[in-house]
Design a protein around this motif. Structure first.
Motif, PDB file in Angstrom:
ATOM      1  N   GLU A   1       0.775  -1.292   0.079  1.00 57.98           N
ATOM      2  CA  GLU A   1       0.078  -0.011   0.109  1.00 57.98           C
ATOM      3  C   GLU A   1       0.963   1.045  -0.021  1.00 57.98           C
ATOM      4  O   GLU A   1       0.409   2.086  -0.714  1.00 57.98           O
ATOM      5  CB  GLU A   1      -0.972  -0.076   1.007  1.00 57.98           C
ATOM      6  CG  GLU A   1      -1.907  -0.945   1.036  1.00 57.98           C
ATOM      7  CD  GLU A   1      -2.655  -1.237   2.483  1.00 57.98           C
ATOM      8  OE1 GLU A   1      -2.497  -0.559   3.440  1.00 57.98           O
ATOM      9  OE2 GLU A   1      -3.703  -2.083   2.383  1.00 57.98           O
ATOM     10  N   VAL A   2       2.008   1.180   0.593  1.00 57.21           N
ATOM     11  CA  VAL A   2       2.825   2.328   0.691  1.00 57.21           C
ATOM     12  C   VAL A   2       3.615   2.431  -0.634  1.00 57.21           C
ATOM     13  O   VAL A   2       3.449   3.744  -1.103  1.00 57.21           O
ATOM     14  CB  VAL A   2       3.902   2.308   1.666  1.00 57.21           C
ATOM     15  CG1 VAL A   2       5.154   3.108   1.520  1.00 57.21           C
ATOM     16  CG2 VAL A   2       3.386   2.358   3.284  1.00 57.21           C
ATOM     17  N   GLN A   3       3.937   1.440  -1.438  1.00 58.55           N
ATOM     18  CA  GLN A   3       4.514   1.597  -2.689  1.00 58.55           C
ATOM     19  C   GLN A   3       3.325   2.244  -3.577  1.00 58.55           C
ATOM     20  O   GLN A   3       3.769   2.588  -4.390  1.00 58.55           O
ATOM     21  CB  GLN A   3       4.821   0.139  -3.347  1.00 58.55           C
ATOM     22  CG  GLN A   3       5.925  -0.360  -2.400  1.00 58.55           C
ATOM     23  CD  GLN A   3       6.226  -1.771  -2.837  1.00 58.55           C
ATOM     24  OE1 GLN A   3       5.323  -2.663  -2.787  1.00 58.55           O
ATOM     25  NE2 GLN A   3       7.626  -2.302  -2.625  1.00 58.55           N
ATOM     26  N   GLN A   4       2.112   1.753  -3.470  1.00 61.36           N
ATOM     27  CA  GLN A   4       0.928   2.291  -4.306  1.00 61.36           C
ATOM     28  C   GLN A   4       0.613   3.807  -4.148  1.00 61.36           C
ATOM     29  O   GLN A   4       0.353   4.671  -4.936  1.00 61.36           O
ATOM     30  CB  GLN A   4      -0.012   1.299  -4.104  1.00 61.36           C
ATOM     31  CG  GLN A   4       0.047   0.075  -4.553  1.00 61.36           C
ATOM     32  CD  GLN A   4      -1.050  -0.918  -4.245  1.00 61.36           C
ATOM     33  OE1 GLN A   4      -2.197  -0.544  -3.642  1.00 61.36           O
ATOM     34  NE2 GLN A   4      -1.123  -2.204  -4.671  1.00 61.36           N
ATOM     35  N   ILE A   5       0.892   4.234  -2.868  1.00 62.04           N
ATOM     36  CA  ILE A   5       0.109   5.431  -2.326  1.00 62.04           C
ATOM     37  C   ILE A   5       1.315   6.647  -2.054  1.00 62.04           C
ATOM     38  O   ILE A   5       1.250   7.674  -2.590  1.00 62.04           O
ATOM     39  CB  ILE A   5      -0.746   5.360  -1.225  1.00 62.04           C
ATOM     40  CG1 ILE A   5      -1.739   4.387  -1.612  1.00 62.04           C
ATOM     41  CG2 ILE A   5      -1.430   6.842  -0.781  1.00 62.04           C
ATOM     42  CD1 ILE A   5      -2.789   3.894  -0.285  1.00 62.04           C
ATOM     43  N   THR A   6       2.156   6.209  -1.178  1.00 66.64           N
ATOM     44  CA  THR A   6       3.265   7.390  -0.513  1.00 66.64           C
ATOM     45  C   THR A   6       4.570   7.049  -1.105  1.00 66.64           C
ATOM     46  O   THR A   6       5.365   8.240  -1.146  1.00 66.64           O
ATOM     47  CB  THR A   6       3.055   7.375   1.078  1.00 66.64           C
ATOM     48  OG1 THR A   6       3.604   6.139   1.458  1.00 66.64           O
ATOM     49  CG2 THR A   6       1.607   7.764   1.291  1.00 66.64           C
ATOM     50  N   ASN A   7       5.091   5.929  -1.501  1.00 66.26           N
ATOM     51  CA  ASN A   7       6.385   5.564  -1.913  1.00 66.26           C
ATOM     52  C   ASN A   7       6.740   4.698  -2.744  1.00 66.26           C
ATOM     53  O   ASN A   7       7.061   3.580  -2.485  1.00 66.26           O
ATOM     54  CB  ASN A   7       7.161   5.374  -0.592  1.00 66.26           C
ATOM     55  CG  ASN A   7       8.730   5.310  -0.815  1.00 66.26           C
ATOM     56  OD1 ASN A   7       9.280   5.405  -1.849  1.00 66.26           O
ATOM     57  ND2 ASN A   7       9.449   4.997   0.404  1.00 66.26           N
ATOM     58  N   PRO A   8       6.234   4.932  -4.314  1.00 61.92           N
ATOM     59  CA  PRO A   8       6.413   4.097  -5.080  1.00 61.92           C
ATOM     60  C   PRO A   8       7.665   3.410  -5.398  1.00 61.92           C
ATOM     61  O   PRO A   8       7.995   2.368  -6.076  1.00 61.92           O
ATOM     62  CB  PRO A   8       5.889   4.713  -6.310  1.00 61.92           C
ATOM     63  CG  PRO A   8       6.416   6.278  -6.136  1.00 61.92           C
ATOM     64  CD  PRO A   8       5.987   6.232  -4.677  1.00 61.92           C
ATOM     65  N   ASP A   9       8.870   4.080  -4.851  1.00 65.85           N
ATOM     66  CA  ASP A   9      10.284   3.504  -5.131  1.00 65.85           C
ATOM     67  C   ASP A   9      10.603   2.707  -3.994  1.00 65.85           C
ATOM     68  O   ASP A   9      11.972   2.210  -4.069  1.00 65.85           O
ATOM     69  CB  ASP A   9      11.132   4.636  -5.039  1.00 65.85           C
ATOM     70  CG  ASP A   9      11.172   5.728  -6.185  1.00 65.85           C
ATOM     71  OD1 ASP A   9      10.600   5.017  -7.422  1.00 65.85           O
ATOM     72  OD2 ASP A   9      11.162   7.025  -6.333  1.00 65.85           O
ATOM     73  N   LEU A  10      10.038   2.373  -2.891  1.00 64.01           N
ATOM     74  CA  LEU A  10      10.432   1.621  -1.818  1.00 64.01           C
ATOM     75  C   LEU A  10      10.541   0.215  -2.221  1.00 64.01           C
ATOM     76  O   LEU A  10       9.557  -0.440  -2.944  1.00 64.01           O
ATOM     77  CB  LEU A  10       9.198   1.482  -0.808  1.00 64.01           C
ATOM     78  CG  LEU A  10       9.452   0.632   0.377  1.00 64.01           C
ATOM     79  CD1 LEU A  10      10.593   1.320   1.126  1.00 64.01           C
ATOM     80  CD2 LEU A  10       8.188   0.793   1.292  1.00 64.01           C
TER      81      LEU A  10
END
Length: 266
Positions: A172-181
């Protein structure tokens, strides 16, 4: 010819299950990276302040902490303290427990840590974030600020409980706030090579979640408890297998960040 811009690696160490050697991993990995010539900052995002204590600072005696940074009362540069290990520390106190409630009311709350660290990132080669044992707003801040995430995993039955939820949060973080994670994988901790049980747990994690399992596994040793009690890391003092494992892990990660493949088990 323009020189390549210095890029700081920000690594989040996360697992909402306690007792998996997460804080030990942050402190020991940080010290091992310093041993490789890196400039390292570790950030304690746990209100219990275990990382802060393990690096020789008493949370009860600190006047400022990462709490003040997150709520906007202080600049990160002014709160960072040194340690005997050569690692810089952005410490935590129990005040941090109140920061979560304050952040929940703010727009863009997941980006608070990333904004706070931005002015000092160029001072370091690597920043390691010790996320709290929960999936609340502080962990979301850690994952949003990071370039990669490492999941310490105790080699015991039921150790994988909650791993699926953490992986969903990472996605979810990759999709919303940090796609480079980037999800680096699981780090086996408290590993006993003499038992088939430890190996079976690792195989289960790899099969169930498709997670890479990083090498080397971190062995179970009394030196970790001794080091924490003395306010130092396992790398200080006499040679031991825990220190050797974290040095190998640091070498593995630095080579990976420079472009090599991660060394994994299996």
């Amino acid at each position: 010819m323009r020189e390549d811009r210095h890029v700081t690696t920000v690594l989040a160490v996360a697992n909402q299950k306690g007792g998996v050697a997460k804080t030990t991993t942050v402190a020991s990995l940080g010290a091992a990276l310093v041993g490789l010539g890196q400039r390292v900052l570790v950030v304690d995002l746990d209100p219990q302040g275990c990382l802060t204590f393990s690096l020789g600072h008493n949370p009860d005696r600190l006047e400022t902490s990462v709490h003040d940074v997150l709520v906007g009362d202080a600049e990160a540069r002014d709160v960072v303290v040194g340690t005997e290990e050569g690692v810089d520390l952005l410490p935590a106190t129990i005040d941090l427990a109140g920061a979560e409630a304050l952040l929940l009311m703010r727009p863009g709350r997941e980006f608070t840590l990333a904004r706070a660290l931005a002015p000092i990132l160029d001072d370091y080669d690597t920043v390691v974030l010790d996320c709290p044992p929960s999936l609340g707003v502080l962990t979301l801040n850690g994952l949003t600020a990071a370039r990669s995430v490492l999941v310490p995993l105790q080699c015991e039955t039921l150790a994988h409980r909650g791993v699926g939820q953490l992986l969903r949060t990472v996605r979810e973080v990759q999709q919303i706030t940090n796609p480079d994670l980037q999800l680096l994988g699981a780090l086996p901790t408290l590993y006993d090579a003499r038992t088939t049980h430890s190996r079976d747990v690792l195989a289960d994690i790899s099969d169930r979640y498709g997670l890479p399992v990083l090498a080397p596994p971190i062995p179970r040793t009394v030196r970790f408890a001794e080091a924490t009690a003395s306010g130092a890391t396992v790398l200080s003092g006499r040679a031991n297998k825990g220190a050797a494992a974290y040095r190998d892990l640091a070498d593995n990660l630095v080579k990976h960040w420079a472009g090599s493949e991660l060394v994994t088990l299996g």
